[in-house]
Design a protein around this motif. Structure first.
Motif, mmCIF file in Angstrom:
data_model
loop_
_atom_site.group_PDB
_atom_site.id
_atom_site.type_symbol
_atom_site.label_atom_id
_atom_site.label_comp_id
_atom_site.label_asym_id
_atom_site.label_seq_id
_atom_site.Cartn_x
_atom_site.Cartn_y
_atom_site.Cartn_z
ATOM 1 N N SER A 9 0.814 -1.213 0.000
ATOM 2 C CA SER A 9 0.000 0.000 0.000
ATOM 3 C C SER A 9 0.856 1.276 0.000
ATOM 4 C CB SER A 9 -0.940 0.004 1.218
ATOM 5 O OG SER A 9 -0.196 -0.010 2.415
ATOM 6 N N GLN A 10 2.175 1.167 0.052
ATOM 7 C CA GLN A 10 3.028 2.346 0.184
ATOM 8 C C GLN A 10 3.292 3.108 -1.110
ATOM 9 O OE1 GLN A 10 3.687 -0.603 1.730
ATOM 10 N NE2 GLN A 10 2.976 0.193 3.679
ATOM 11 N N PRO A 11 3.384 2.459 -2.292
ATOM 12 C CA PRO A 11 3.722 3.234 -3.496
ATOM 13 C C PRO A 11 2.733 4.371 -3.757
ATOM 14 C CG PRO A 11 4.013 0.900 -3.925
ATOM 15 C CD PRO A 11 3.335 1.021 -2.573
ATOM 16 N N LYS A 12 3.292 5.492 -4.208
ATOM 17 C CA LYS A 12 2.493 6.680 -4.499
ATOM 18 C C LYS A 12 2.748 7.112 -5.941
ATOM 19 C CE LYS A 12 2.311 8.288 0.264
ATOM 20 N NZ LYS A 12 1.940 6.983 0.633
ATOM 21 N N GLU A 13 1.759 7.816 -6.487
ATOM 22 C CA GLU A 13 1.899 8.313 -7.850
ATOM 23 C C GLU A 13 3.211 9.087 -7.967
ATOM 24 O OE1 GLU A 13 -0.713 10.617 -11.250
ATOM 25 O OE2 GLU A 13 -1.463 10.566 -9.197
ATOM 26 N N GLN A 15 6.146 7.550 -8.192
ATOM 27 C CA GLN A 15 7.213 6.627 -7.819
ATOM 28 C C GLN A 15 7.290 5.466 -8.836
ATOM 29 O OE1 GLN A 15 6.069 5.506 -3.811
ATOM 30 N NE2 GLN A 15 7.197 7.232 -2.920
ATOM 31 N N TYR A 18 4.831 2.582 -8.326
ATOM 32 C CA TYR A 18 3.462 2.919 -8.745
ATOM 33 C C TYR A 18 3.338 2.773 -10.254
ATOM 34 C CZ TYR A 18 -1.024 5.450 -8.679
ATOM 35 O OH TYR A 18 -2.343 5.803 -8.789
ATOM 36 N N ILE A 41 -5.181 1.669 -1.657
ATOM 37 C CA ILE A 41 -4.147 2.593 -2.128
ATOM 38 C C ILE A 41 -2.888 1.856 -2.573
ATOM 39 C CG2 ILE A 41 -5.001 4.514 -0.727
ATOM 40 C CD1 ILE A 41 -2.897 3.820 1.395
ATOM 41 N N GLY A 42 -1.883 2.610 -2.985
ATOM 42 C CA GLY A 42 -0.586 2.047 -3.346
ATOM 43 C C GLY A 42 -0.658 1.189 -4.595
ATOM 44 N N THR A 43 -0.090 0.007 -4.499
ATOM 45 C CA THR A 43 -0.080 -0.929 -5.619
ATOM 46 C C THR A 43 -1.503 -1.226 -6.090
ATOM 47 O OG1 THR A 43 1.984 -1.952 -4.890
ATOM 48 C CG2 THR A 43 0.546 -3.292 -6.267
ATOM 49 N N GLU A 45 -4.188 0.610 -5.953
ATOM 50 C CA GLU A 45 -4.703 1.754 -6.716
ATOM 51 C C GLU A 45 -4.073 1.797 -8.100
ATOM 52 O OE1 GLU A 45 -3.584 6.360 -6.603
ATOM 53 O OE2 GLU A 45 -4.747 5.736 -4.834
ATOM 54 N N ASN A 75 -10.580 2.598 -3.971
ATOM 55 C CA ASN A 75 -10.023 3.634 -4.835
ATOM 56 C C ASN A 75 -10.964 3.942 -6.011
ATOM 57 O OD1 ASN A 75 -9.098 2.185 -7.382
ATOM 58 N ND2 ASN A 75 -7.953 1.010 -5.837
#
Length: 178
Positions: A9-13, A15, A18, A41-43, A45, A75
């Protein structure tokens, strides 16, 4: 196929992780696969977004346990939501509703998803289906695990796990099993 994608869930747009997850979603949708993710969220999303933007169908499997722990909803790219009460029920749905599963890098939740699915196939509670772990991180983790616990993981159990260096290779592996 209905393909579950596990990941963190950590990756953000913006990166690389993502972008890689978006690419995976796009590749799956372009090949006509239905994509299932954990829905948040993250992966999850990014895969949902990539699949939806490519015209694919996206199912998000969400649960009350996560939403009680962290105020979050499915999401924006989820088209169909399967709601469960518990994390275990959510995991069950992601595994049992899929014809294949791919795992991007992630943390304890992703490791749990991989381990439960792998073990269900080992004990033949779940029919064998592709389980592809993407990236050298998973290869390293499982090589170390198997090396340290060699006698506990016989060759026929190891063969259930498949490793891909990147998302393109993972999707090609699915195509070769169709």
């Amino acid at each position: 196929m209905r393909v579950s994608v596990f990941g963190g869930s950590q990756p953000k747009e913006g990166q690389a992780a993502y972008a890689e997850a978006m690419e995976l979603g796009r590749l799956l949708a372009e090949r006509g696969h239905i994509v299932l993710t954990g829905g948040y969220i993250g992966t999850m999303e990014a895969v949902s977004r990539g699949a939806r933007e490519a015209g694919g169908h996206v199912i998000g499997v969400t649960c009350e346990d996560i939403e009680a722990w962290r105020p979050i909803k499915a999401n924006a790219w989820v088209m169909e939501e399967i709601r469960k009460k518990t994390l275990i029920e959510r995991l069950h749905a992601l595994i049992h509703e899929s014809d294949a599963a791919l795992a991007l890098p992630g943390g304890p939740g992703t490791l749990a998803e991989i381990s439960v699915m792998w073990n269900l196939m080992i004990v033949e509670s779940l029919h064998r289906r592709p389980l592809v772990l993407i990236g050298d991180g998973w290869q390293s983790v499982f090589d170390q695990f198997i090396q340290r616990f060699d006698t506990y993981v016989p060759a026929h159990q190891r063969e259930i796990l498949n490793f891909a260096k990147d998302v393109q290779t993972a999707v090609k592996m699915l195509e070769n099993r169709d």
